[in-house]
Design an enzyme around this catalytic site. Structure first.
Site, PDB file in Angstrom:
ATOM      1  N   TYR A   1       0.684  -1.354  -0.012  1.00 55.35           N
ATOM      2  CA  TYR A   1      -0.001  -0.013  -0.063  1.00 55.35           C
ATOM      3  C   TYR A   1       0.847   1.141   0.055  1.00 55.35           C
ATOM      4  CZ  TYR A   1      -4.638  -2.186   0.713  1.00 55.35           C
ATOM      5  OH  TYR A   1      -5.813  -2.599   0.457  1.00 55.35           O
TER       6      TYR A   1
ATOM      7  N   LYS B   1       4.158 -15.226   1.740  1.00 56.17           N
ATOM      8  CA  LYS B   1       4.446 -15.910   0.503  1.00 56.17           C
ATOM      9  C   LYS B   1       5.909 -16.232   0.145  1.00 56.17           C
ATOM     10  CE  LYS B   1       2.982 -17.279  -3.848  1.00 56.17           C
ATOM     11  NZ  LYS B   1       2.180 -18.442  -3.895  1.00 56.17           N
TER      12      LYS B   1
ATOM     13  N   ASP C   1      -2.002 -18.242  -0.244  1.00 56.31           N
ATOM     14  CA  ASP C   1      -2.686 -18.823  -1.197  1.00 56.31           C
ATOM     15  C   ASP C   1      -3.408 -20.070  -0.356  1.00 56.31           C
ATOM     16  OD1 ASP C   1      -0.288 -19.859  -1.246  1.00 56.31           O
ATOM     17  OD2 ASP C   1      -0.266 -20.620  -3.463  1.00 56.31           O
TER      18      ASP C   1
ATOM     19  N   ASP D   1      -5.972  -7.290   3.550  1.00 53.37           N
ATOM     20  CA  ASP D   1      -7.133  -6.826   3.009  1.00 53.37           C
ATOM     21  C   ASP D   1      -8.082  -7.835   2.202  1.00 53.37           C
ATOM     22  OD1 ASP D   1      -8.614  -4.648   2.024  1.00 53.37           O
ATOM     23  OD2 ASP D   1      -7.736  -5.121   0.063  1.00 53.37           O
TER      24      ASP D   1
ATOM     25  N   ASP E   1     -11.713  -9.817   3.974  1.00 60.52           N
ATOM     26  CA  ASP E   1     -13.153  -9.847   2.980  1.00 60.52           C
ATOM     27  C   ASP E   1     -13.546 -11.225   3.101  1.00 60.52           C
ATOM     28  OD1 ASP E   1     -12.945  -7.044   2.804  1.00 60.52           O
ATOM     29  OD2 ASP E   1     -13.885  -7.192   0.424  1.00 60.52           O
TER      30      ASP E   1
HETATM   31  C1  IPM Z   1     -10.394  -1.905   3.846  1.00 63.35           C
HETATM   32  C2  IPM Z   1     -10.673  -1.114   2.869  1.00 63.35           C
HETATM   33  C3  IPM Z   1      -9.677  -0.061   2.294  1.00 63.35           C
HETATM   34  C4  IPM Z   1      -8.427  -0.754   2.372  1.00 63.35           C
HETATM   35  C5  IPM Z   1      -9.752   0.817   1.313  1.00 63.35           C
HETATM   36  C6  IPM Z   1     -11.062   1.559   1.205  1.00 63.35           C
HETATM   37  C7  IPM Z   1      -8.762   1.565   0.744  1.00 63.35           C
HETATM   38  O1  IPM Z   1     -10.715  -2.051   1.568  1.00 63.35           O
HETATM   39  O2  IPM Z   1     -10.351  -1.331   4.965  1.00 63.35           O
HETATM   40  O3  IPM Z   1     -10.093  -3.070   3.733  1.00 63.35           O
HETATM   41  O4  IPM Z   1      -7.859  -1.307   1.074  1.00 63.35           O
HETATM   42  O5  IPM Z   1      -7.504  -1.096   3.299  1.00 63.35           O
HETATM   43 MG    MG Z   2     -10.608  -4.194   2.190  1.00 63.21          MG
END
Ligand code: IPM
Ligand code: MG
Length: 362
Positions: A142, A192, A224, A248, A252
């Site tokens: 990032y 990784k 992975d 990240d 999710d």
């Molecule tokens: C998260 C989000 C953020 C990230 C975005 C909104 C920049 O996806 O907090 O996971 O990628 O960190």
């Molecule tokens: Mg995210």
């Protein structure tokens, strides 16, 4: 009576809607426990781009630094989505993390027994799932330099850099081991290492830090494989620690184990004081959800649970945090659901009603 300065940054989309419910719950905490929260509010994200031409103003960062904690809603939306734009709503969250030095992002994944049927995974796979993913938050892909796009004779080119220092890896690993000590004493470090130099160094440092915590079990897995094991044996994880971008993506995926992103809180922490507290930023992981903004459908529970994390981790108010979490549990137990988590036989309520129900039970 103690006073706690807290900065509110509701942001875009459903951010302001869920923030209103979090402050409703905090108002109840104030009355019941005799505290005073001193709120300041700042415009950030797309809304700030519209008003000030930038997603995060230096004034906002200064106010955050003068607070005990930041309650962050969400940023972004189709209006500001042009990939070539020089200012982006996301600058607000990335800037806050970096400028406040919030290097450890804690994302707990717990599955409420009454909601185990809401996930796309089989209940027998999910049974017992209770983990915290710790995502490194101020380094890695990032933020690594160089990071740029350019035009060359061969066409467009772009570069992002995955770079870590020893100190950055070690400090986030310490957070993981310390947290594991309060839990089931297992850390899974995700990298990784079969391809990336950063991954090899990450694994080496995680191992070294792990030696300082001989009571905690350490396993290493490749990212992975981790994506696969999250679906196959989620209950085997206790604390996961990993690089920014991997975290990240994996969080999710992990959120979907719980059926809805609308239930997932998060805490972003930097250096701690001796008593364990320190400035933190607390946000739901669901984002701005522009598709449902303004429709009173948003689930405020992730924001409310993030508020509970704030009470515990930045303000040192454990009983208050537990009271908020118990209130959320009780509302779920009584069958109240926002549309995203509605199941047969549940009472479907809107955002404001959900917030009121939780507040009343604190
Ligand atoms: C998260 C989000 C953020 C990230 C975005 C909104 C920049 O996806 O907090 O996971 O990628 O960190
Ligand atoms: Mg995210």
């Amino acid at each position: 009576m103690s006073t706690y300065p807290v900065l509110l940054t509701p942001g875009d989309g459903i951010g302001p809607e869920v923030m209103a419910e979090a402050t409703k719950v905090l108002a109840r905490v104030e009355r019941r426990f005799h505290h005073e929260f001193h709120f300041e509010e700042e415009t950030i994200g797309g809304a700030a781009i519209d008003t000030y031409g930038m997603a995060l103003r230096p004034e906002t960062v200064a106010k955050a630094k003068a607070s005990r904690a930041v309650l962050f809603g969400a940023v972004g939306g189709p209006k500001w989505d042009d990939p070539r734009a020089s200012v982006r709503p996301e600058d607000a969250i990335l800037g806050m993390r970096k400028q406040l030095g919030l290097f450890a992002n804690l994302r707990p994944v717990r599955i409420h027994p009454l909601m185990i049927g809401d996930s796309s995974l089989k209940p027998e796979v999910l049974e017992g799932t209770d983990m915290v993913v710790i995502r490194e938050l101020t380094g890695g892909l990032y933020f690594g330099q160089p990071k740029k796009r350019w035009q060359s004779a061969a066409g467009r080119q772009a570069v992002d850099t995955l770079r870590y220092s020893e100190k950055e890896v070690a400090r986030v690993c310490h957070v993981a081991f310390q947290l594991a000590r309060q839990r089931r004493k297992k850390v899974t470090s995700v990298d990784k290492a079969n391809v990336l130099r950063t991954g090899q160094m990450w694994r080496e440092i995680a191992t070294e830090v792990g030696r300082l915590y001989p009571d905690v079990e350490l396993e290493h897995i490749l990212v992975d494989a981790c994506a696969m094991y999250l679906l196959r044996r989620p209950a085997s994880f206790d604390v996961i620690v990993t690089e920014n971008m991997f975290g990240d993506i994996l969080t999710d995926e992990a959120a979907m184990l719980a059926g809805s992103m609308g239930m997932m809180p998060s805490a972003s922490l930097g250096r701690r004081r001796k008593d364990g507290t320190g400035i933190g930023l607390y946000e739901p992981i669901h984002g701005s959800a522009p598709d449902i903004a303004g429709q009173r459908k948003a689930n405020p529970l992730a924001m409310i649970l993030s508020t509970a994390m704030m009470l515990r981790l930045s303000l040192g108010l454990e009983a208050e945090a537990a009271a908020v979490e118990a209130a959320v549990d009780s509302v779920i137990r009584d069958g109240y659901r926002t549309p995203d988590i509605a199941a047969t036989g549940s009472h479907v309520v809107d955002t404001a009603k959900m917030g009121t129900l939780v507040a009343e039970r604190v």
